[in-house]
Scaffold this active site. Structure first.
Site, PDB file in Angstrom:
ATOM      1  N   ASN A  50      42.851  86.651  94.404  1.00  0.00           N
ATOM      2  CA  ASN A  50      43.797  87.269  93.627  1.00  0.00           C
ATOM      3  C   ASN A  50      43.105  86.773  91.887  1.00  0.00           C
ATOM      4  O   ASN A  50      44.243  87.145  91.099  1.00  0.00           O
ATOM      5  CB  ASN A  50      45.363  87.215  93.522  1.00  0.00           C
ATOM      6  CG  ASN A  50      46.070  88.095  92.867  1.00  0.00           C
ATOM      7  OD1 ASN A  50      47.049  87.812  92.430  1.00  0.00           O
ATOM      8  ND2 ASN A  50      45.287  89.325  92.510  1.00  0.00           N
ATOM      9  N   CYS A  86      39.584  87.631  91.176  1.00  0.00           N
ATOM     10  CA  CYS A  86      38.410  88.463  90.914  1.00  0.00           C
ATOM     11  C   CYS A  86      38.510  89.928  91.252  1.00  0.00           C
ATOM     12  O   CYS A  86      39.084  90.812  90.497  1.00  0.00           O
ATOM     13  CB  CYS A  86      37.254  88.014  91.758  1.00  0.00           C
ATOM     14  SG  CYS A  86      36.849  86.327  91.063  1.00  0.00           S
ATOM     15  N   ARG A  87      38.380  90.288  92.601  1.00  0.00           N
ATOM     16  CA  ARG A  87      38.570  91.808  92.750  1.00  0.00           C
ATOM     17  C   ARG A  87      39.829  92.540  92.701  1.00  0.00           C
ATOM     18  O   ARG A  87      40.125  93.415  92.286  1.00  0.00           O
ATOM     19  CB  ARG A  87      37.963  91.924  94.516  1.00  0.00           C
ATOM     20  CG  ARG A  87      36.542  91.383  94.317  1.00  0.00           C
ATOM     21  CD  ARG A  87      36.353  91.214  95.816  1.00  0.00           C
ATOM     22  NE  ARG A  87      36.949  90.182  96.411  1.00  0.00           N
ATOM     23  CZ  ARG A  87      36.801  89.661  97.911  1.00  0.00           C
ATOM     24  NH1 ARG A  87      36.239  90.477  98.825  1.00  0.00           N
ATOM     25  NH2 ARG A  87      37.533  88.601  98.248  1.00  0.00           N
ATOM     26  N   SER A  88      40.802  91.933  93.419  1.00  0.00           N
ATOM     27  CA  SER A  88      42.308  92.569  93.463  1.00  0.00           C
ATOM     28  C   SER A  88      42.803  92.633  91.847  1.00  0.00           C
ATOM     29  O   SER A  88      43.575  93.732  91.685  1.00  0.00           O
ATOM     30  CB  SER A  88      43.141  92.018  94.291  1.00  0.00           C
ATOM     31  OG  SER A  88      43.626  90.596  94.275  1.00  0.00           O
ATOM     32  N   CYS A 121      42.980  90.249  97.765  1.00  0.00           N
ATOM     33  CA  CYS A 121      41.864  89.872  97.958  1.00  0.00           C
ATOM     34  C   CYS A 121      42.002  88.202  98.356  1.00  0.00           C
ATOM     35  O   CYS A 121      43.156  87.913  98.301  1.00  0.00           O
ATOM     36  CB  CYS A 121      40.832  89.984  96.820  1.00  0.00           C
ATOM     37  SG  CYS A 121      41.193  89.186  95.169  1.00  0.00           S
ATOM     38  N   ASP A 157      32.581  89.708  97.641  1.00  0.00           N
ATOM     39  CA  ASP A 157      33.491  88.865  96.860  1.00  0.00           C
ATOM     40  C   ASP A 157      32.193  88.208  95.828  1.00  0.00           C
ATOM     41  O   ASP A 157      31.250  87.804  96.266  1.00  0.00           O
ATOM     42  CB  ASP A 157      34.027  87.530  97.892  1.00  0.00           C
ATOM     43  CG  ASP A 157      34.599  86.491  97.046  1.00  0.00           C
ATOM     44  OD1 ASP A 157      34.845  86.700  95.861  1.00  0.00           O
ATOM     45  OD2 ASP A 157      35.225  85.558  97.748  1.00  0.00           O
TER      46      ASP A 157
HETATM   47  P1  4NP Z   1      38.915  87.226  94.979  1.00  0.00           P
HETATM   48  O1  4NP Z   1      37.402  86.017  94.775  1.00  0.00           O
HETATM   49  O2  4NP Z   1      39.189  86.996  96.342  1.00  0.00           O
HETATM   50  O3  4NP Z   1      38.041  88.250  94.418  1.00  0.00           O
HETATM   51  O4  4NP Z   1      39.621  86.888  94.077  1.00  0.00           O
HETATM   52  C1  4NP Z   1      37.907  84.704  95.150  1.00  0.00           C
HETATM   53  C2  4NP Z   1      38.523  83.769  94.231  1.00  0.00           C
HETATM   54  C3  4NP Z   1      38.765  82.429  94.486  1.00  0.00           C
HETATM   55  C4  4NP Z   1      38.130  81.812  95.748  1.00  0.00           C
HETATM   56  C5  4NP Z   1      37.625  82.884  96.626  1.00  0.00           C
HETATM   57  C6  4NP Z   1      37.393  84.229  96.170  1.00  0.00           C
HETATM   58  N1  4NP Z   1      38.415  80.554  96.223  1.00  0.00           N
HETATM   59  O5  4NP Z   1      37.702  80.195  97.172  1.00  0.00           O
HETATM   60  O6  4NP Z   1      38.796  79.962  95.267  1.00  0.00           O
END
Ligand code: 4NP
Length: 163
Positions: A17, A19-21, A14, A130
């Site tokens: 790395n 939240c989702r993955s 994701c 997200d």
């Molecule tokens: P993820 O969520 O892709 O599911 O881990 C996010 C975590 C951090 C950010 C964006 C999405 N960020 O912009 O820092």
């Protein structure tokens, strides 16, 4: 003598790395263990912002509510991951576009999958959105989708069907 069986390796990607993955990683590990499947499972980020971090506290709390311990340390995906892993799952179309840029060969590109393509209980849902800028309900929904897709992925592996 029997030919050694190849151990299937799956990488979940994701943007951050955190939240989702890492949730997909944790859900898949738990399901694989429950089903007695010997898989290599890991997760990584498109971006470098959160390298070394534990998952977002909101996703960790969401995981705990559902019986998971999400404790992966974030890392960034690299071209070498396309050699180490059999399949690389992105969470949304932007992840896929970024992965296609990183995958330098046709063989590498052929390993890329969209996690949402494995959803069975959420018709019409074509990404794992997200939750980072969302609230608790967005984290709950992301985990619900991840569990749905992971169940289907594990089912197909057990049935020795193509992914
Ligand atoms: P993820 O969520 O892709 O599911 O881990 C996010 C975590 C951090 C950010 C964006 C999405 N960020 O912009 O820092």
């Amino acid at each position: 003598m029997d030919k050694p069986t190849h151990k299937l390796s799956l990488l979940f990607i994701c943007l951050g790395n955190i939240c989702r993955s890492p949730a997909a990683d944790g859900v898949m590990r738990k399901l694989a263990e429950k089903e007695g499947l010997d898989l290599t499972i890991d997760s990584a980020a498109i971006g470098s912002w959160h390298i070394g971090s534990l998952p977002d506290s909101r996703m960790r709390a969401c995981g705990r509510r559902h019986g998971y311990d999400f404790s992966h340390r974030a890392r960034q995906v690299s071209p070498a991951d396309f050699e180490r892993f059999d399949l690389v799952f992105g969470m949304d179309e932007q992840n896929l576009a970024d992965l296609r840029r990183l995958a330098s060969t046709p063989e590498a590109k052929a390993k890329i999958r969209l996690m949402a393509d494995f959803l069975t209980d959420h018709p019409g849902q074509n990404s794992i959105p997200d939750p980072y800028y969302g609230d608790e309900a967005d984290f709950e929904f992301a985990l619900e989708l991840i569990e749905d897709a992971a169940r289907h992925i594990v089912k197909r592996i057990k049935q020795r069907k193509e992914l």
